[in-house]
Design a protein around this motif. Sequence first.
Motif, mmCIF file in Angstrom:
data_model
loop_
_atom_site.group_PDB
_atom_site.id
_atom_site.type_symbol
_atom_site.label_atom_id
_atom_site.label_comp_id
_atom_site.label_asym_id
_atom_site.label_seq_id
_atom_site.Cartn_x
_atom_site.Cartn_y
_atom_site.Cartn_z
ATOM 1 N N HIS A 75 40.073 -1.694 92.264
ATOM 2 C CA HIS A 75 38.719 -2.140 92.383
ATOM 3 C C HIS A 75 38.052 -0.932 93.127
ATOM 4 O O HIS A 75 38.648 0.286 93.393
ATOM 5 N N HIS A 77 35.076 1.249 95.027
ATOM 6 C CA HIS A 77 34.307 1.605 96.219
ATOM 7 C C HIS A 77 33.178 2.724 95.981
ATOM 8 O O HIS A 77 33.247 3.430 95.339
ATOM 9 N N HIS A 119 40.563 2.193 92.982
ATOM 10 C CA HIS A 119 41.623 2.584 93.423
ATOM 11 C C HIS A 119 42.476 1.282 93.450
ATOM 12 O O HIS A 119 41.856 0.265 93.459
ATOM 13 N N GLU A 121 45.888 -0.382 95.735
ATOM 14 C CA GLU A 121 46.423 -0.189 97.091
ATOM 15 C C GLU A 121 47.630 -1.362 96.725
ATOM 16 O O GLU A 121 47.141 -2.406 97.257
HETATM 17 FE FE FE2 Z 1 39.953 -0.509 98.555
#
Ligand code: FE2
Length: 292
Positions: A75, A77, A119, A121
């Motif tokens: 996703h 940012h 990125h 996670e």
């Molecule tokens: Fe994130």
Amino acid sequence: MDAAAISKKRDPGTDKMRRREIVNIIKGIQTSDGAGVNLTRIIGSPELDMLDPFLLLDEFGSDDPNDYMAGFPPHPHRGFETITYMLNGKFRHKDSAGNEGYLTDGSVQWMTAGRGVIHSEMPEQTEGLARGFQLWLNLPKKLKMIDPSYADIPAKDIPCIEFKGGKATIIAGTFQGVTGPGRPHTGMLYHDIHLDKDSKFELDIARGWNAFIYIYEGNVKLGKAIYKGQLAVLEQDGTLCLTAGHGGAQFILVAGEPLNEPVARGGPFVMNTRAEVMQAFEDYQNGVLDKS
Ligand code: FE2
């Protein structure tokens, strides 16, 4: 003195220290993000939209892997920094700037999204438990489009200062002359404080900075009691003075210089204007962030 005492602010004309009082107590809401990670959103919630310069604070913590193992697949940012502090558990990070990281117990991931990253996670458990915090720190207008950067900070590189009645882990900012490894682009501090039962704690915080404590174990008294799972927003001036409850306390203390700039939010993008947020979505769709 059984406290982490730094120089204390005193009211002009008196010899009395000015205590930073509580402005508000927030509990946070249960929600889900990523591919279905159950978490508590404390800042960035209907109760507390933001506390300039902090845009979001999530606590994730569960001993049931089903609550978090789906993780946060790729996703984007843009426009701020994310600071992830793992109390327990592991996170594997990959981003479009070519960074790969592996967060383990007690470590911190400091990612400056700047003009944009994509990125992922993905959590891994430690004996069934994953627990930690993600904080979003806004970037000022002049820095929103800087190059993205990333730092994995292992627990061994994060100083822990012991004092009578407790200890402080210094993620960012300075505590008793020791500066943490986090490198924010604006003035801020981030400490994890553990106090023994009934211990006092005092810390002077820069005048004008917004500050909060979030209790994740035990409770403290600051005029009134603040319990586990509660965030107390503090006044912008004075010295933080509190006392741990009979069972001790563990809390994060975070403070920062307000940016006092317009904030336009659009999911994973935080800019100054709506048009800039729309541009971020367009850039993401056109693959501009893939090349960060
Ligand atoms: Fe994130």
